[in-house]
Scaffold this active site. Structure first.
Site, PDB file in Angstrom:
ATOM      1  CG  ASP A  89      -0.336   0.279   2.524  1.00 50.65           C
ATOM      2  OD1 ASP A  89       0.909   0.373   2.603  1.00 50.65           O
ATOM      3  OD2 ASP A  89      -1.082   0.429   3.520  1.00 50.65           O
ATOM      4  CG  HIS A  90      -0.646   4.842   1.516  1.00 53.91           C
ATOM      5  ND1 HIS A  90      -1.701   3.958   1.645  1.00 53.91           N
ATOM      6  CD2 HIS A  90      -0.618   5.548   2.680  1.00 53.91           C
ATOM      7  CE1 HIS A  90      -2.286   4.142   2.818  1.00 53.91           C
ATOM      8  NE2 HIS A  90      -1.651   5.100   3.463  1.00 53.91           N
ATOM      9  CB  CYS A 133       1.213  -2.123   4.793  1.00 53.42           C
ATOM     10  SG  CYS A 133       1.178  -2.971   6.382  1.00 53.42           S
ATOM     11  CB  THR A 135       2.729  -1.744  10.907  1.00 55.24           C
ATOM     12  OG1 THR A 135       1.562  -2.325  10.290  1.00 55.24           O
ATOM     13  CG2 THR A 135       2.355  -0.420  11.549  1.00 55.24           C
ATOM     14  N   GLY A 177      -0.944  -4.937   9.010  1.00 60.21           N
ATOM     15  CA  GLY A 177      -2.266  -5.011   8.359  1.00 60.21           C
ATOM     16  C   GLY A 177      -2.232  -5.893   7.126  1.00 60.21           C
ATOM     17  CG  HIS A 188      11.711 -23.831  12.406  1.00 59.99           C
ATOM     18  ND1 HIS A 188      11.996 -23.652  13.739  1.00 59.99           N
ATOM     19  CD2 HIS A 188      12.778 -24.501  11.876  1.00 59.99           C
ATOM     20  CE1 HIS A 188      13.189 -24.204  14.016  1.00 59.99           C
ATOM     21  NE2 HIS A 188      13.683 -24.712  12.895  1.00 59.99           N
ATOM     22  CG  ASN A 189       7.036 -20.462  10.919  1.00 55.88           C
ATOM     23  OD1 ASN A 189       7.614 -19.397  11.130  1.00 55.88           O
ATOM     24  ND2 ASN A 189       6.791 -21.324  11.888  1.00 55.88           N
ATOM     25  NE  ARG A 243      11.748 -29.882  15.654  1.00 56.22           N
ATOM     26  CZ  ARG A 243      12.929 -29.620  15.096  1.00 56.22           C
ATOM     27  NH1 ARG A 243      13.437 -30.446  14.201  1.00 56.22           N
ATOM     28  NH2 ARG A 243      13.610 -28.524  15.425  1.00 56.22           N
ATOM     29  CG  HIS A 244       9.962 -27.537  11.524  1.00 49.41           C
ATOM     30  ND1 HIS A 244       9.735 -26.942  12.747  1.00 49.41           N
ATOM     31  CD2 HIS A 244      11.278 -27.864  11.500  1.00 49.41           C
ATOM     32  CE1 HIS A 244      10.863 -26.894  13.427  1.00 49.41           C
ATOM     33  NE2 HIS A 244      11.815 -27.451  12.695  1.00 49.41           N
ATOM     34  NE  ARG A 284       6.320 -28.855  15.956  1.00 49.53           N
ATOM     35  CZ  ARG A 284       7.553 -28.932  16.467  1.00 49.53           C
ATOM     36  NH1 ARG A 284       8.514 -28.172  15.998  1.00 49.53           N
ATOM     37  NH2 ARG A 284       7.809 -29.778  17.438  1.00 49.53           N
TER      38      ARG A 284
HETATM   39  C1  RB5 Z   1      -1.731   3.115   6.314  1.00 53.52           C
HETATM   40  O1  RB5 Z   1      -1.775   4.375   6.874  1.00 53.52           O
HETATM   41  C2  RB5 Z   1      -1.332   2.090   7.364  1.00 53.52           C
HETATM   42  O2  RB5 Z   1      -2.344   1.931   8.283  1.00 53.52           O
HETATM   43  C3  RB5 Z   1      -0.988   0.778   6.695  1.00 53.52           C
HETATM   44  O3  RB5 Z   1       0.048   0.970   5.799  1.00 53.52           O
HETATM   45  C4  RB5 Z   1      -0.518  -0.326   7.611  1.00 53.52           C
HETATM   46  O4  RB5 Z   1       0.475   0.124   8.469  1.00 53.52           O
HETATM   47  C5  RB5 Z   1      -1.563  -1.083   8.320  1.00 53.52           C
HETATM   48  O5  RB5 Z   1      -1.296  -2.033   9.056  1.00 53.52           O
END
Ligand code: RB5
Length: 149
Positions: free
Chosen positions: A7-8, A66, A68, A71, A99-100, A133-134, A137
């Protein structure tokens, strides 16, 4: 093939990852977004994951960005067959492959810089699943998914 989506909030990081992959001659498909203009992350996560799962090459992987990384990882993990890991350190990016058997790496463009992000992408792309083993899981995760059909 490596599928990229953002995303942005992750747009600039995706562009840095594209440049990094290009330098190494690694093929990628850019699933958008294509500018820093505000856009919702869930449809981009779905489209990128759908393209990954449609690829006949089962060694293909995806990287989603994104703000963080959280999301877009939540949205990606709603797609059946996707195991998306939001990572901000080398150990996590390595072990989520070992492992995952994670097939999607999620990164936060407002959390980590491009240098670290590219190192995480490198280790994610070049580390294989350990199996053993993974696998049991991973099967248990899939069974949870199937139970909500
Ligand atoms: C966008 O502002 C922000 O919420 C998105 O990029 C992300 O961090 C969401 O988890």
């Amino acid at each position: 093939m490596i599928y990229l989506g953002a995303d942005h909030g992750g747009y600039e990081l995706k562009e840095a990852i594209k440049a990094h992959l290009t330098e190494q001659g690694i093929a990628f498909t850019d699933c958008g977004t294509h500018s820093a203009e505000s856009v919702d992350y869930a449809p981009i996560a779905k489209d990128t994951c759908d393209r990954l799962l449609s690829d006949s090459d089962k060694s293909s992987l995806a990287v989603l960005c994104c703000g963080t990384g959280i999301g877009i990882s939540m949205a990606a993990n709603k797609v059946r067959g996707i195991r998306a890991a939001c990572c901000s350190n080398y150990f996590g990016a390595k072990y989520t492959r070992l492992h995952n058997d994670a097939n999607v790496l999620c990164l936060g463009g407002r959390v980590i810089g491009a240098g670290l992000a590219c190192e995480l992408v490198d280790v994610f792309l070049h580390t294989g699943f350990e199996g053993g083993r993974h696998q049991r899981r991973i099967d248990q995760i899939a069974a949870i998914e199937e139970s909500y059909k």
